[in-house]
Design an enzyme around this catalytic site. Structure first.
Site, PDB file in Angstrom:
ATOM      1  N   ASP A 450      51.977  25.630  31.902  1.00 54.03           N
ATOM      2  CA  ASP A 450      52.505  26.494  30.843  1.00 54.03           C
ATOM      3  C   ASP A 450      53.532  27.472  31.420  1.00 54.03           C
ATOM      4  OD1 ASP A 450      52.689  27.670  28.351  1.00 54.03           O
ATOM      5  OD2 ASP A 450      50.547  28.055  28.140  1.00 54.03           O
ATOM      6  N   ASP A 513      53.147  25.385  19.348  1.00 56.43           N
ATOM      7  CA  ASP A 513      51.868  26.050  19.088  1.00 56.43           C
ATOM      8  C   ASP A 513      51.568  26.047  17.592  1.00 56.43           C
ATOM      9  OD1 ASP A 513      51.165  26.567  21.659  1.00 56.43           O
ATOM     10  OD2 ASP A 513      51.779  28.661  21.666  1.00 56.43           O
TER      11      ASP A 513
END
Ligand code: DGJ
Length: 693
Positions: A450, A513
Site C-alpha cells: 500500500d 477503496d
C-alpha cells in the site's frame, strides 16, 4: 518482416496485422511523420511532402509533423525533449545517423539514431512492433557522451500526429474513492493537459490517451496510447491551426530534472499505442490480450478474503482465525491480513516503519494465524506500506533523515505519515531486508503493498519523482527473484497505482477503496477500457456501504465483484445462514467461470433500452458468460435487447437461463438478440453459455 524501409527515400513503413504507421527522413534530416491508420502495403507509395512555411510567423518547424520535436530553433509548440548542456546551451539540433532493425520473439524493433550536430549527445527513437496484437511501443533513449553533465529538463516519450480535428478525447478524472470517472470532451483549438504531480499515477487522471472520431464500441476510428509509468506523468493533446491533433506523453517535467553524467544514458518510459478502425472494443481487446500475454504474470488470480473493512486496525490472532475459518467455509482461496498487525499500529497514528509483529495482538506470533490459514488449505497474504513511516515510530526516531525533507523546512505529514526517501541506498536496503525477512521467516504467498499519501518536500534531488517508483519496482523485482511464488498486489489508497508500468511488476491491483457495487459498475467499466480484467480486483463488502450508505442485495454485490478478480471484504462472522449459502454458491460459480472472466475477451454490450442496463459478456474458446445489471427500474419498466458479440455466425450456442436453456445460432444471438427484462432495483443476472459441439 513488418517493417519495410525505402532506403532511396529513407521512408519507414511499420505494419501490424491491420494497421500501419509511417515516417521518413527529409533532406534536412528531420524525422517526419507520414501516416497512422489502416494497413498500407507499399512503402514505395509514401512520399515526403515538400516543406513550405505558411508564413514567416508560421515557420516550417511549426507545420512539420515531427516524430520527436526537440526544443530549439523556430519551434513553439510543445516539444518532447529539452536539455541544458554544460555551457548553458539549451537548443538541440539533431541529425539523422541511420537506423537498426532487430527481430525477437513476436516482436520487431526499429531504432532510429539521431545525434546533436555539435555535442556528443544521442537520441535513439525506438519503435517496437507487436504485429499480432496490432500494437506498437514507442520510447526514446538519450545518451550523454560528452565530458560534462547534461541536464534533461523535459522528456516526453513520443509525439503522435492524428490527421483530424474535432476529435473526442477521453480519459478519467477522480480522487480517492472515486477513481476512473470517465470523461470525454470534444477537442477544439488549444491544449488539454492531464497529469499527476503527487508521485503516483492514477487517482486523478490515468496515463493514457484515447482519441476517437465519434466512435462507438464497435465502429469508428480510435487512436490510443498507454504510458508505462507509475510516477508523475503528463500528457498534452493539442488541436493545432494546421489541421491535425497532436498528443504526447511522458515524465512530468514539474519540479523534475534528470542529470546525465558523462557516459550515462536514460530510457524514457514506453508508450503502448495503437489504432482501431472498429471502435473501443478492438482497442480494449488488443490491449487486454497484450497485457495478459506479454506483460502480466500468467495464471489465474485467487478468490481472496481481506479483513480490512471487517476489522480495520483492530486485528488480533483470535478474530483473524475466526474470519479465516469462515472465509474458507465460503470458498476463499487466499486470506489477507490487512493493516494493523505490526508495531504500535492501532490507528493511523503509529506503527508504520516498525515492522515487527505486535505481541499483544498476536501473542503466539504470526505463525498461529498462518498455520491455521494453511491448515484450512488457503494461501496467506499480508499488508505492508513499506515506503512510509509514522513520526512516532521507532524507525523515525532512529532515522529522522530517512524521510524526504529539506534541511531548513518542516516536512508535511499526511495520514500522519512521512514518505521515506527510498532512493537512498540504506533506505532501499532496509525495505528490501524487511520484506525479505518477512517472506523468509513466514509462509507468505501474497503481499499487499500500500502507499497512502502523496510525496512532498523531496529535498534537493529533483529526479526522485521518477526514481522513487523505479526503486519500488527494483525492490519488487529483486524480491520476486528470491521468492518467485509470492504474488504482489499494488494498492495506493485504493486505485492510486494502475498503469502499464506497474502491470508488469505487480500481479494484482486494487481498483478502488470504493466498494459500493453500483459505483463499481462505472469504475470498472472505465477501467476495463485500458486494463485487463485480471488486473481488476473487486470485493464484495458490507451494507450499508461505508462510503455511499447504500444498501444493495448481496447477489448484486457478488455479480458486480465477479466482473473482475473476485474478493470478499465483509464481516463474514455476521453472515446469516442464507448469506453463507449464497456466498458459497457465488464463489463456487466464480471458480468455474474464472478462466473465461480473467482470460477471455471482454465485451461492453450495448443497452438499447431507456432503462439503464449494464450488459457485459466474456468469451473464451466457445465458453461464455453474460452479466446483466439494472440498478434502478425506471418508468415503463422496459426490457432491453441483449446482442452478444464475438460468436461464430453459423455455430449454435446454448444459454443456460433461469427459465431454461435457449439454443440459437451465433448470427441470431448477435444480430437479432434476446429480450432481457429485469425488474425492481438492484436487479442482476448471470447467464453462462457455450458453443454446441
Ligand atoms: C488503503 C487501502 O486501499 C485499503 O484497502 C486498506 O489497505 C487501508 N489502506 C489500510 O490502511
Amino acid at each position: 518482416m513488418s517493417i519495410a524501409v525505402n532506403t532511396k527515400k529513407d521512408v519507414f513503413l511499420l505494419s501490424t496485422k491491420s494497421t500501419s504507421y509511417a515516417f521518413g527522413v527529409d533532406d534536412r534530416g528531420l524525422i517526419r511523420h507520414l501516416y497512422w491508420g489502416k494497413k498500407l502495403d507499399f512503402v514505395e507509395e509514401l512520399e515526403l511532402p515538400q516543406l513550405t512555411e505558411v508564413s514567416t510567423n508560421d515557420p516550417v518547424f511549426e507545420v512539420t509533423k515531427e516524430e520527436f520535436p526537440v526544443h530549439g530553433g523556430l519551434r513553439y509548440k510543445d516539444h518532447c525533449l529539452k536539455v541544458t548542456f554544460a555551457d548553458g546551451t539549451r537548443e538541440l539540433v539533431y541529425q539523422y545517423c541511420g537506423y537498426d532493425l532487430e527481430e525477437g520473439e513476436g516482436l520487431e524493433e526499429l531504432t532510429v539514431h539521431l545525434r546533436d550536430e555539435h555535442y556528443e549527445f544521442f537520441m535513439d527513437l525506438h519503435y517496437k512492433l507487436y504485429p499480432e496484437y496490432d500494437l506498437m511501443e514507442r520510447s526514446v533513449v538519450v545518451s550523454n557522451q560528452t565530458a560534462e553533465p547534461i541536464q534533461v529538463e523535459k522528456l516526453h516519450s513520443a509525439q503522435f500526429h492524428i490527421p483530424y480535428e474535432n476529435l473526442n478525447f477521453s480519459n478519467v478524472h477522480g480522487h480517492w474513492g472515486a477513481e476512473q470517472q470517465r470523461f470525454t470532451q470534444k477537442l477544439s483549438y488549444g491544449k488539454v493537459v492531464i497529469e499527476n504531480r503527487r508521485g503516483i499515477s492514477s487517482h486523478n487522471h490515468n496515463p493514457y490517451f484515447i482519441l476517437d472520431r465519434d466512435a462507438t464500441e464497435t465502429s469508428g476510428d480510435v487512436y490510443f496510447g498507454a504510458l508505462k509509468l507509475t510516477g508523475n506523468f503528463s500528457g498534452v493533446v493539442e488541436q493545432t491551426p494546421y489541421g491535425e491533433t497532436l498528443v504526447q506523453m511522458g515524465i512530468n517535467s514539474h519540479d523534475c530534472l534528470i542529470e546525465l553524467k558523462p557516459g550515462e544514458s536514460f530510457e524514457a518510459p514506453g508508450i503502448i499505442c495503437g489504432y482501431s478502425a472498429s471502435g473501443f472494443e478492438t482497442m480494449s481487446h488488443n490491449l487486454h490480450r497484450f497485457a495478459r500475454e506479454r506483460i502480466m504474470r500468467g495464471g489465474l488470480r485467487p478468490v481472496l478474503y481481506n479483513s480490512w473493512e471487517a476489522t480495520e486496525f483492530h486485528v488480533n490472532s483470535r478474530d483473524q482465525i475466526k474470519l479465516a475459518q469462515k472465509a474458507s467455509e465460503l470458498g476463499a482461496e487466499l486470506f489477507v491480513l490487512d493493516d494493523g498487525w505490526f508495531g504500535e499500529r492501532h490507528s493511523t497514528q503509529n506503527g508504520l516503519g516498525d515492522w515487527y509483529v505486535n505481541e499483544g495482538k498476536f501473542p503466539n506470533g504470526l505463525e498461529e494465524l498462518i498455520g491455521e490459514v494453511k491448515n484450512l488449505g488457503m494461501m496467506f497474504g499480508i499488508w505492508v506500506e513499506p515506503e512510509m513511516v509514522n513520526p512516532k515510530a521507532q524507525l523515525y526516531q532512529d532515522h529522522p533523515d530517512w524521510i524526504y525533507h529539506y534541511e531548513t523546512r518542516v516536512s508535511d505529514t499526511s495520514r500522519v505519515q512521512y514518505v521515506l526517501n527510498v532512493t537512498k541506498p540504506e533506505v532501499r536496503d532496509f525495505i528490501y531486508d524487511m520484506l525479505d525477512n518477512l517472506l523468509t521467516r513466514y509462509d507468505i504467498d501474497y503481499i499487499k503493498w500500500d502507499a497512502n499519501r502523496p510525496i512532498s518536500q523531496t529535498g534537493p534531488q529533483r529526479d526522485i519523482w521518477y526514481k522513487h517508483i523505479q526503486t519500488v519496482y527494483d525492490i519488487v523485482r529483486e524480491l520476486k527473484k528470491k521468492h518467485p511464488q509470492v504474488l504482489f498486489e499494488a494498492c495506493a489508497s485504493g486505485g492510486g497505482r494502475i498503469d502499464y508500468g506497474i502491470l508488469g511488476i505487480f500481479d494484482d491491483f486494487w481498483t478502488s477503496d470504493n466498494t459500493d457495487a453500483y459505483d463499481r459498475l462505472y469504475i470498472q467499466d472505465s477501467y476495463s477500457r485500458i486494463y485487463p480484467i485480471k488486473a481488476m480486483r473487486a470485493w464484495v463488502t458490507d451494507c450499508p456501504n461505508f462510503l455511499s450508505g447504500r444498501v444493495i442485495p448481496l447477489s448484486f454485490r457478488y455479480h458486480s465483484a465477479m466482473l473482475g478478480s473476485l474478493g470478499v471484504g465483509c464481516n463474514i462472522l455476521k453472515f446469516t445462514p442464507e448469506e453463507v449459502e449464497l456466498s458459497q454458491r457465488m464463489i463456487s460459480l466464480y471458480k468455474e467461470i474464472r478462466p473465461v472472466i480473467q482470460e477471455g475477451d471482454f465485451y461492453r454490450l450495448e443497452n438499447t433500452s431507456a432503462n439503464r442496463y449494464f450488459l457485459y459478456e466474456y468469451l473464451k474458446e466457445g465458453q461464455g458468460v453474460v452479466f446483466a445489471f439494472l440498478p434502478q427500474s425506471q418508468v415503463g419498466h422496459r426490457s432491453t435487447t441483449l446482442r452478444l458479440r464475438g460468436l461464430e455466425e453459423g455455430a449454435n450456442y446454448t444459454l443456460h437461463t433461469s427459465n431454461g436453456d435457449i439454443t440459437k445460432s451465433g448470427a441470431y444471438l448477435m444480430y437479432h438478440g434476446l429480450e432481457v427484462k429485469l425488474t425492481g432495483d438492484y436487479a442482476s443476472a448471470i447467464v453462462r453459455f457455450e458453443k454446441n459441439q
